[in-house]
Design a protein around this motif. Structure first.
Motif, mmCIF file in Angstrom:
data_model
loop_
_atom_site.group_PDB
_atom_site.id
_atom_site.type_symbol
_atom_site.label_atom_id
_atom_site.label_comp_id
_atom_site.label_asym_id
_atom_site.label_seq_id
_atom_site.Cartn_x
_atom_site.Cartn_y
_atom_site.Cartn_z
ATOM 1 N N ASP A 1 -6.492 -1.986 3.035
ATOM 2 C CA ASP A 1 -5.625 -1.974 4.198
ATOM 3 C C ASP A 1 -6.347 -2.482 5.182
ATOM 4 O O ASP A 1 -5.726 -3.596 6.057
ATOM 5 N N ILE B 1 -5.077 -5.976 7.089
ATOM 6 C CA ILE B 1 -4.758 -6.164 8.354
ATOM 7 C C ILE B 1 -5.423 -7.213 9.257
ATOM 8 O O ILE B 1 -4.851 -7.959 9.727
ATOM 9 N N ALA C 1 -1.680 -1.043 13.589
ATOM 10 C CA ALA C 1 -1.671 -1.220 12.014
ATOM 11 C C ALA C 1 -2.388 -0.107 11.343
ATOM 12 O O ALA C 1 -1.938 0.263 10.343
ATOM 13 N N LEU D 1 -0.474 3.111 11.429
ATOM 14 C CA LEU D 1 0.576 3.134 10.408
ATOM 15 C C LEU D 1 0.070 3.146 9.053
ATOM 16 O O LEU D 1 0.878 3.815 8.081
ATOM 17 N N ALA D 2 -1.106 2.492 8.727
ATOM 18 C CA ALA D 2 -1.304 2.430 7.399
ATOM 19 C C ALA D 2 -1.871 3.719 6.820
ATOM 20 O O ALA D 2 -1.885 4.102 5.658
ATOM 21 N N THR E 1 5.100 -4.677 17.596
ATOM 22 C CA THR E 1 5.669 -4.382 16.379
ATOM 23 C C THR E 1 6.099 -5.811 15.912
ATOM 24 O O THR E 1 6.343 -5.868 14.597
ATOM 25 N N LEU F 1 3.260 -7.524 14.125
ATOM 26 C CA LEU F 1 2.876 -6.972 12.816
ATOM 27 C C LEU F 1 4.101 -7.128 12.030
ATOM 28 O O LEU F 1 3.687 -7.440 10.544
ATOM 29 N N LEU G 1 3.247 -6.909 7.697
ATOM 30 C CA LEU G 1 2.405 -5.877 7.718
ATOM 31 C C LEU G 1 3.265 -4.547 7.940
ATOM 32 O O LEU G 1 3.007 -3.533 7.477
ATOM 33 N N ILE G 2 4.293 -4.774 8.505
ATOM 34 C CA ILE G 2 5.268 -3.483 8.644
ATOM 35 C C ILE G 2 6.648 -3.671 8.322
ATOM 36 O O ILE G 2 6.946 -4.904 8.451
ATOM 37 N N HIS H 1 8.986 2.741 12.712
ATOM 38 C CA HIS H 1 8.065 1.420 12.345
ATOM 39 C C HIS H 1 7.042 2.124 10.936
ATOM 40 O O HIS H 1 6.350 3.108 11.066
ATOM 41 N N TYR I 1 4.266 1.087 7.816
ATOM 42 C CA TYR I 1 3.333 0.201 7.050
ATOM 43 C C TYR I 1 4.008 -0.526 5.940
ATOM 44 O O TYR I 1 4.397 0.406 5.073
#
Length: 380
Positions: A259, A263, A280, A283-284, A309, A312, A317-318, A330, A332
Motif C-alpha cells: 500500500d 500511495i 492515505a 485510510l489504508a 480527498t 486521492l 486511491l480512495i 472516505h 481506501y
C-alpha cells in the motif's frame, strides 16, 4: 517441542516460529518510510478490534468504523457488565501514545484526535477501570523475573504463566446467581487479556528479539491451573501463540509495503502530496474516516479536506460514500491484482488443396494395399 518422529524432515514449531521472527526483524529493518505508518495504523486497528471482542462486545467491522466516527453506537443492547467501549479504546490509544516505537506513538496521537465515538453513559468510573487494567498489566510484566534472551519463547511462556496466576487476568470461573428465585450459572462475558497484548511488544522488544514495540493482539493465552514458566505445556502454547502473532505481523507488513508503494506512486508529482500521503496511510492502515475526523487527524480545514480527498480520488486511491447520517465517509480502495492477459487467439488452421489431395491419395493407396493383402490371404 520436538519434531514429529513420523515426519523426520518436518521442522519443529519452534524453528518455524524463529524463522518468522527473523522475517519480521528483516522486514521492519528494511521497511520503507511509506510502509511503517501504515503498519502502525493497522496495528492500532487490530488491537482495538481484538480488545473490544475480548471484552464481549459484538459488532461488525463496518459498525466499528461507524461508531469510531461518532455516527452510531457500537452494538445494540450490550450487557451493562462489559467495559464501556469508548473508555476501553481511549485507554488503549493513550497507552500507545507512550509507546517507544515512534510510528505507533504518532499514529495513536492522531487517531485519538479523530476518535469521535459517542460518550459512554455509565457511573463515571469506566475510564478508571480500563486504565486500572493497563496498569495491572504493567505491574505484572515488571514483576516477571527472567534472563535476557535473544529469542522470545521462554519470555512469552513466563508471561503466560504469570497471567494465569494473576487475579486480574486469570481465567474466571462460572458463578451462580439467583434469578427470580432460581440459581442460574453465569459465565464470564470477557477478559482483560487485551491489556497484556498491547504491552507484549514492549516486553519482548528489544530484549527478546522483537525488533519494534508492536502490540501483539490476541497473543496471550491463559493456561489452565497455576503453571510456571517452565511448564512444557505452557511453552508449547507460547510458541503457537507467537507463531500466530508473527504471522500476522508479517502479513500486515507485506500489505503495508504494497500500500505504501501504491500511495507513493499514485501521488508522485501531485500537489498537496505530503498531507495526502499521510491521510492515505491512515485510510489504508486504519480504515474509513469522515471529514470531521480528517480535520482533526491531519489538522486541516474543511476546504483542505476536500482538496486532499479530491487528490486521492483522482489518483484512484480512495472512494467516497455518504452514510445514512449524511456524512461523507472516505475509504481506501483495496489493491486488486491485475487480471492475467487472455491467451493469444489461435489461428484457425485450413489445409491447402494440395495437402488434401496428397492425404486422399495416401488413403487410397492404403486401401489398395489392404485389398491386395486380403485377396492374397483368401487365395492361400
Amino acid at each position: 517441542m520436538q519434531p514429529d518422529p513420523s515426519h523426520p524432515l518436518e521442522p519443529a514449531p519452534i524453528t518455524l516460529c524463529a524463522l518468522l521472527l527473523g522475517r519480521t526483524q528483516i522486514g521492519i529493518s528494511r521497511a520503507s518510510d511509506a510502509a511503517l505508518p501504515v503498519l502502525a495504523a493497522r496495528s492500532i486497528r487490530e488491537s482495538l478490534l481484538t480488545a473490544l471482542r475480548q471484552e464481549g462486545h459484538e459488532f461488525t467491522e463496518s459498525r466499528f468504523f461507524t461508531w469510531f466516527a461518532g455516527l452510531d453506537t457500537l452494538s445494540e443492547g450490550s450487557p451493562a457488565s462489559l467495559r464501556p467501549p469508548k473508555a476501553l479504546c481511549q485507554a488503549i490509544l493513550t497507552e500507545f501514545r507512550h509507546n517507544p516505537w515512534p510510528p505507533l506513538a504518532l499514529a495513536a496521537e492522531a487517531l485519538l484526535r479523530a476518535f469521535l465515538a459517542p460518550s459512554d453513559v455509565h457511573l463515571g468510573t469506566e475510564h478508571e477501570d480500563a486504565h486500572t487494567a493497563v496498569q495491572a498489566a504493567h505491574a505484572l510484566i515488571a514483576a516477571i523475573d527472567g534472563p535476557e534472551d535473544a529469542l522470545p519463547f521462554h519470555a512469552a511462556a513466563r508471561l503466560f504463566a504469570a497471567a494465569a496466576r494473576s487475579p486480574h487476568f486469570a481465567r474466571q470461573m462460572p458463578s451462580l446467581a439467583l434469578v427470580r428465585g432460581m440459581a442460574m450459572e453465569q459465565r464470564p462475558t470477557g477478559h482483560a487479556g487485551w491489556a497484556l497484548d498491547i504491552l507484549a511488544g514492549r516486553y519482548l522488544s528489544p530484549r527478546h528479539g522483537l525488533p519494534a514495540a508492536l502490540p501483539l493482539p490476541g497473543l496471550v493465552v491463559l493456561p489452565a491451573g497455576l503453571p510456571d514458566g517452565d511448564d512444557p505445556d505452557v511453552a508449547q502454547e507460547a510458541i503457537a501463540a507467537l507463531h500466530g502473532a508473527f504471522s500476522r505481523i508479517d502479513r500486515w507488513l507485506t500489505e503495508a509495503e504494497r500500500d505504501g508503494a501504491r500511495i507513493s506512486a499514485g501521488l508522485h508529482d501531485r500537489r498537496s502530496s505530503g498531507r495526502a500521503r499521510e491521510l492515505a496511510g491512515y485510510l489504508a492502515g486504519f480504515g474509513p474516516l469522515r471529514g470531521a475526523q480528517i480535520e482533526a487527524l491531519i489538522g486541516v480545514s474543511r476546504p483542505g479536506v476536500r482538496v486532499l480527498t479530491t487528490t486521492l480520488s483522482e489518483a484512484g486511491l480512495i472512494e467516497t460514500h455518504v452514510s445514512r447520517n449524511a456524512a461523507r465517509v472516505h475509504a481506501y480502495l483495496p489493491w486488486e491484482p491485475e487480471a492475467p492477459a487472455p491467451p493469444p487467439a489461435q489461428e484457425k488452421f485450413t489445409p491447402s488443396r494440395e495437402a488434401i489431395d496428397d492425404y486422399e491419395a495416401s488413403m487410397r493407396a492404403i486401401e489398395d494395399l489392404l485389398k491386395r493383402t486380403a485377396a492374397r490371404d483368401d487365395g492361400d
